[in-house]
Motif scaffolding. Sequence first.
Motif, PDB file in Angstrom:
ATOM      1  N   PHE A  21       0.821  -1.354  -0.008  1.00  0.00           N
ATOM      2  CA  PHE A  21      -0.010  -0.049  -0.097  1.00  0.00           C
ATOM      3  C   PHE A  21       0.968   1.169  -0.113  1.00  0.00           C
TER       4      PHE A  21
ATOM      5  N   GLN B 228     -11.710  -8.620   4.876  1.00  0.00           N
ATOM      6  CA  GLN B 228     -10.703  -8.024   4.065  1.00  0.00           C
ATOM      7  C   GLN B 228     -10.676  -6.818   3.428  1.00  0.00           C
TER       8      GLN B 228
ATOM      9  N   ASP C 210      -8.237  -3.586   3.769  1.00  0.00           N
ATOM     10  CA  ASP C 210      -7.905  -2.884   2.712  1.00  0.00           C
ATOM     11  C   ASP C 210      -8.016  -1.244   2.912  1.00  0.00           C
TER      12      ASP C 210
END
Length: 311
Positions: free
Chosen positions: A18, A271, A275
Amino acid sequence: MSTPRDHGGGLDAAIAKFGGTRAEWLDLSTGINPVPYPLPPLPADAWTALPDRNATDRLIGLARRYWDVPDAADILPAAGASALIAQLPRMRPNGRVEIPGPTYNEHGAAFRAAGWTLDEDGYDALVAVHPNNPDGLMWEAANLNAPFTIIDESFCDVTPDASHIALAARPGTVVLKSFGKFWGLAGLRLGFAIGDPAIIADLREALGPWQVAGPALMIGAEALSDPAWADDTRARLTKDAAHLDAIVTKKGAVSLGGTDLFRLYQVQDAQAAQDHLARHKIWSRIFPYADNWLRLGLPHPDRWAQVEAAF
């Protein structure tokens, strides 16, 4: 090849995926106190000399007083609770062990490696994580009655009145304490096995000498002799855990419990939630066995704005 075990941490992998720098990221994937015990000054020989027996004895004595350890129980400090978890199954002949879960997975891995059979009806041994990680379940003393009982109290220092340390005097019983969680010094690698002297003697022999580094002996002793810091820390953690619950549940998540060091939430898609938080440079914990569970540790007091912006 062994199967990788599921843990918090792994911030480097999150950064690689990220972006950002470590300074920008807020790691809430563990249950480590974000305001650690302040490090005392250390003499030079804490780093250069082999750990002294007197320093070890002082740490043990302070641990006995701090946790109100029964006189009949022995105490072994070691290089983290994980080192003790890895060896404990080898201290008794293998058989059938019950490890109610989901829970901290190193216990199961250690018992399997030692040749034990994991069984929901295991009657030779029991592992009870108290309070449980990740849901905060608390065990009743009446249910801790296997011939070989390990009570993992790594997160119990936030609720000391709930400790089952009195059971450490019972044959076949070992209580584990972790220094890294409540005192926030996970990198120090300090943990304690407290219990049946026969088991502790075998464990001491298996681990060998100088298990705890000189700096850890001294820092641990200072922390265990500072109950005022512990009381103030519990008050802050309780307040901050409630604050985190308010922020997260306001957006529709459901609180599933936890402790004052970590909180567990039910979300629609874990999930996707991880994220989303990662795009705000916040790392969280999700679980391979529950696709709607999200666990968050507490932020440092000066990082609440980052958490609030992410939600």
